[in-house]
Design a protein around this motif. Structure first.
Motif, PDB file in Angstrom:
ATOM      1  N   PRO A 195     -16.727  57.180  -1.836  1.00  0.00           N
ATOM      2  CA  PRO A 195     -15.456  56.542  -2.199  1.00  0.00           C
ATOM      3  C   PRO A 195     -14.786  55.833  -1.025  1.00  0.00           C
ATOM      4  N   ASP A 196     -14.262  54.624  -1.313  1.00  0.00           N
ATOM      5  CA  ASP A 196     -13.511  53.798  -0.357  1.00  0.00           C
ATOM      6  C   ASP A 196     -14.339  53.440   0.879  1.00  0.00           C
ATOM      7  N   GLN A 197     -15.655  53.560   0.783  1.00  0.00           N
ATOM      8  CA  GLN A 197     -16.504  53.231   1.929  1.00  0.00           C
ATOM      9  C   GLN A 197     -17.666  52.337   1.519  1.00  0.00           C
ATOM     10  N   ILE A 207       0.847  -1.194   0.000  1.00  0.00           N
ATOM     11  CA  ILE A 207       0.000   0.000   0.000  1.00  0.00           C
ATOM     12  C   ILE A 207       0.885   1.249   0.000  1.00  0.00           C
ATOM     13  N   THR A 208       0.285   2.360  -0.400  1.00  0.00           N
ATOM     14  CA  THR A 208       0.960   3.647  -0.341  1.00  0.00           C
ATOM     15  C   THR A 208       0.441   4.378   0.891  1.00  0.00           C
ATOM     16  N   PRO A 209       1.270   4.551   1.919  1.00  0.00           N
ATOM     17  CA  PRO A 209       0.794   5.211   3.137  1.00  0.00           C
ATOM     18  C   PRO A 209       0.284   6.628   2.838  1.00  0.00           C
ATOM     19  N   SER A 210      -0.714   7.028   3.558  1.00  0.00           N
ATOM     20  CA  SER A 210      -1.264   8.362   3.355  1.00  0.00           C
ATOM     21  C   SER A 210      -1.751   8.923   4.687  1.00  0.00           C
ATOM     22  N   GLU A 211      -1.859  10.216   4.738  1.00  0.00           N
ATOM     23  CA  GLU A 211      -2.399  10.911   5.900  1.00  0.00           C
ATOM     24  C   GLU A 211      -3.551  11.796   5.440  1.00  0.00           C
ATOM     25  N   GLU A 212      -4.576  11.893   6.276  1.00  0.00           N
ATOM     26  CA  GLU A 212      -5.739  12.703   5.949  1.00  0.00           C
ATOM     27  C   GLU A 212      -5.880  13.842   6.951  1.00  0.00           C
ATOM     28  N   PHE A 213      -6.251  15.007   6.436  1.00  0.00           N
ATOM     29  CA  PHE A 213      -6.375  16.190   7.273  1.00  0.00           C
ATOM     30  C   PHE A 213      -7.640  16.950   6.880  1.00  0.00           C
ATOM     31  N   VAL A 214      -8.328  17.449   7.896  1.00  0.00           N
ATOM     32  CA  VAL A 214      -9.505  18.275   7.621  1.00  0.00           C
ATOM     33  C   VAL A 214      -9.029  19.657   7.193  1.00  0.00           C
ATOM     34  N   GLY A 215      -9.528  20.110   6.063  1.00  0.00           N
ATOM     35  CA  GLY A 215      -9.131  21.415   5.546  1.00  0.00           C
ATOM     36  C   GLY A 215     -10.328  22.240   5.135  1.00  0.00           C
ATOM     37  N   ARG A 216     -10.046  23.455   4.737  1.00  0.00           N
ATOM     38  CA  ARG A 216     -11.113  24.352   4.269  1.00  0.00           C
ATOM     39  C   ARG A 216     -10.619  25.091   3.038  1.00  0.00           C
ATOM     40  N   THR A 217     -11.500  25.176   2.064  1.00  0.00           N
ATOM     41  CA  THR A 217     -11.132  25.826   0.810  1.00  0.00           C
ATOM     42  C   THR A 217     -11.164  27.347   0.973  1.00  0.00           C
ATOM     43  N   GLU A 218     -10.290  28.005   0.206  1.00  0.00           N
ATOM     44  CA  GLU A 218     -10.186  29.459   0.268  1.00  0.00           C
ATOM     45  C   GLU A 218      -9.883  29.986  -1.125  1.00  0.00           C
ATOM     46  N   ALA A 219     -10.543  31.061  -1.500  1.00  0.00           N
ATOM     47  CA  ALA A 219     -10.288  31.678  -2.799  1.00  0.00           C
ATOM     48  C   ALA A 219      -8.909  32.326  -2.792  1.00  0.00           C
ATOM     49  N   THR A 220      -8.202  32.217  -3.907  1.00  0.00           N
ATOM     50  CA  THR A 220      -6.886  32.839  -4.002  1.00  0.00           C
ATOM     51  C   THR A 220      -6.982  34.359  -3.964  1.00  0.00           C
ATOM     52  N   GLN A 221      -8.123  34.901  -4.383  1.00  0.00           N
ATOM     53  CA  GLN A 221      -8.411  36.320  -4.223  1.00  0.00           C
ATOM     54  C   GLN A 221      -9.886  36.464  -3.868  1.00  0.00           C
ATOM     55  N   ASP A 222     -10.148  37.261  -2.840  1.00  0.00           N
ATOM     56  CA  ASP A 222     -11.512  37.464  -2.363  1.00  0.00           C
ATOM     57  C   ASP A 222     -11.621  38.908  -1.896  1.00  0.00           C
ATOM     58  N   ILE A 223     -12.300  39.743  -2.677  1.00  0.00           N
ATOM     59  CA  ILE A 223     -12.300  41.181  -2.374  1.00  0.00           C
ATOM     60  C   ILE A 223     -13.715  41.747  -2.381  1.00  0.00           C
ATOM     61  N   LYS A 224     -13.869  42.870  -1.654  1.00  0.00           N
ATOM     62  CA  LYS A 224     -15.057  43.700  -1.719  1.00  0.00           C
ATOM     63  C   LYS A 224     -14.718  44.887  -2.622  1.00  0.00           C
ATOM     64  N   ILE A 225     -15.420  45.003  -3.731  1.00  0.00           N
ATOM     65  CA  ILE A 225     -15.151  46.078  -4.673  1.00  0.00           C
ATOM     66  C   ILE A 225     -15.797  47.363  -4.173  1.00  0.00           C
ATOM     67  N   LYS A 226     -15.011  48.455  -4.165  1.00  0.00           N
ATOM     68  CA  LYS A 226     -15.483  49.772  -3.750  1.00  0.00           C
ATOM     69  C   LYS A 226     -15.134  50.796  -4.828  1.00  0.00           C
ATOM     70  N   SER A 227     -15.818  51.910  -4.772  1.00  0.00           N
ATOM     71  CA  SER A 227     -15.568  52.981  -5.736  1.00  0.00           C
ATOM     72  C   SER A 227     -14.500  53.924  -5.206  1.00  0.00           C
ATOM     73  N   LYS A 228     -13.775  54.558  -6.137  1.00  0.00           N
ATOM     74  CA  LYS A 228     -12.772  55.554  -5.760  1.00  0.00           C
ATOM     75  C   LYS A 228     -13.289  56.978  -5.925  1.00  0.00           C
ATOM     76  N   VAL A 229     -14.506  57.124  -6.441  1.00  0.00           N
ATOM     77  CA  VAL A 229     -15.085  58.454  -6.635  1.00  0.00           C
ATOM     78  C   VAL A 229     -16.490  58.497  -6.049  1.00  0.00           C
ATOM     79  N   ARG A 230     -16.935  59.711  -5.777  1.00  0.00           N
ATOM     80  CA  ARG A 230     -18.253  59.936  -5.200  1.00  0.00           C
ATOM     81  C   ARG A 230     -19.259  60.242  -6.307  1.00  0.00           C
ATOM     82  N   GLY A 231     -20.478  59.739  -6.123  1.00  0.00           N
ATOM     83  CA  GLY A 231     -21.521  60.027  -7.087  1.00  0.00           C
ATOM     84  C   GLY A 231     -22.631  59.010  -7.016  1.00  0.00           C
TER      85      GLY A 231
END
Length: 387
Positions: free
Chosen positions: A198-200, A51-75
């Motif tokens: 902007p930025d808020q 057999i090929t020994p293996s180890e199992e671990f509980v993990g959690r997926t995460e996006a490589t980029q995860d952002i909140k988009i905001k505006s840089k100008v008012r209006g």
């Protein structure tokens, strides 16, 4: 009339005399012996498996980029261009803020640049005239210095006007908000007509799903074991070289193999674990952020171990045990020490020897010390199709 009662008494006396003799005769006769049927069970022979020994671990997926988009100008929000929950490509137009005031600012900046350009060109011409006049001493040194100063001041004013124009154009460009990277967009947090600060003000969430990260923790014992295995291996390897597989909560496995792209530089003193991160291409966008999964790391070498089916293992207050059948077909109890689990089987560390017969079916009929009839089980250990 007197005959019948007399006859009844005679019969009664005869029955009383005969009945004890019949009972005694019945006690002297022996019942026929019933042949005992031996219970039938199925067994598997304990063998070594590669057999090929293996180890199992509980993990959690995460996006490589995860952002909140905001505006840089008012209006006020003028328009939304995307469909909520859809995939967007880098550069796609998402929102547009009312550009009217910024277009006006660009026009005003352009006028200021034109004015500053004219003033600067006049100052340059005057300075060149002054250079010719001072050589013939028609103007004083002070007048010449004033002409030079005026040229430099107008040059600075023109540079400032151009900077203001660039800034006005930049702010006008910010009224159109584009996707900074490709990914899946969420639900819009604003509506057409809303005032954007902007930025808020958070407009929408965007996550990158290609590639996808899986974060998990390596216990200290695994780290030490991996280091020892690496030293004993014929070819040098590190943890980063080991492939990572993924299993979903429903038991299915992800069809892609990942690689470890980050290992923390210290063990967490409170948990005794080392933070590790694996990266998967996720080309079909099957994996989503925030999902609990099982990360499986296989060793680079194959080992020979003894495996026994899980269904053969029982447990009581004394611990785990199995029932075996010896050469005389007698059932025996064997306490066992188990290691890792591989599919539907346990790794056997102590308690049995190679070649022993372990009962896999008919455990409820088998009794320790009793004889049984057995046949070999057709299901072999490590068969993951075995239920």
């Amino acid at each position: 009339m007197s005959y019948i009662p007399h006859l009844d008494k005679a019969l009664l006396k005869g029955l009383i005399a005969v009945l004890p003799l019949a009972l005694l005769a019945g006690c002297d006769s022996e019942p026929q012996a019933v042949a005992q049927v031996k219970p039938s069970v199925k067994v598997l022979e304990v063998t070594m498996k590669a057999i090929t020994p293996s180890e199992e671990f509980v993990g959690r997926t995460e996006a490589t980029q995860d952002i909140k988009i905001k505006s840089k100008v008012r209006g006020n929000l003028l328009k939304t261009y995307f469909e909520e929950g859809s995939m967007v490509t880098k550069g796609d137009l998402l929102f547009e803020v009312d550009p009217e005031q910024y277009e006006a600012a660009v026009k005003a900046s352009k006028a200021l640049v034109a004015q500053s350009t004219a003033a600067y060109e006049t100052a340059v011409r005057n300075f060149k005239r002054g250079e010719g006049l001072i050589e013939d001493n028609y103007i004083s040194q002070a007048d010449y210095d004033n002409l030079l100063s005026n040229k430099l001041q107008n040059a600075a004013a023109l540079q400032s006007a151009n900077a203001e124009l660039d800034n006005a154009k930049l702010e006008l460009g910010y009224t159109k908000i584009h996707a900074p990277f490709s990914g899946r967009i969420g639900r819009a947090e604003v509506f057409v007509g809303d005032l954007i600060i902007p930025d808020q003000t958070e407009l929408v969430n965007l996550v990158q799903v290609e590639p996808m990260w899986v974060n998990f923790q390596l216990p200290e014992r695994v780290i030490i074991s991996a280091q020892k295995a690496a030293k004993l291996a014929e070819h040098d390897y590190s943890i980063e070289d080991l492939p990572v597989k993924l299993r979903f909560p429903d038991g299915s496995e992800f069809d892609e193999t990942g690689t470890i792209d980050f290992i923390d530089n210290r063990v967490d003193a409170t948990t005794g674990t080392l933070a590790v991160r694996a990266k998967f291409a996720n080309s079909n966008q099957v994996v989503v952020p925030g999902l609990y999964v099982t990360a499986i790391i296989e060793a680079p070498t194959v080992q020979e171990v003894m495996l026994i089916p899980q269904r053969a293992v029982q447990e009581d207050q004394q611990g785990r045990y199995v029932l075996t059948v010896d050469s005389d077909k007698v059932v025996k109890r064997k306490n066992v020490v188990l290691g890792k689990r591989y599919g539907v089987d346990w790794e056997l560390e102590q308690g049995l020897e190679k070649g022993e017969l372990v009962i896999t079916e008919g455990l409820q009929k088998a009794r320790v010390g009793a004889e049984v009839d057995y046949e070999m089980d057709t299901v072999q250990p490590f068969d993951e199709n075995d239920s």
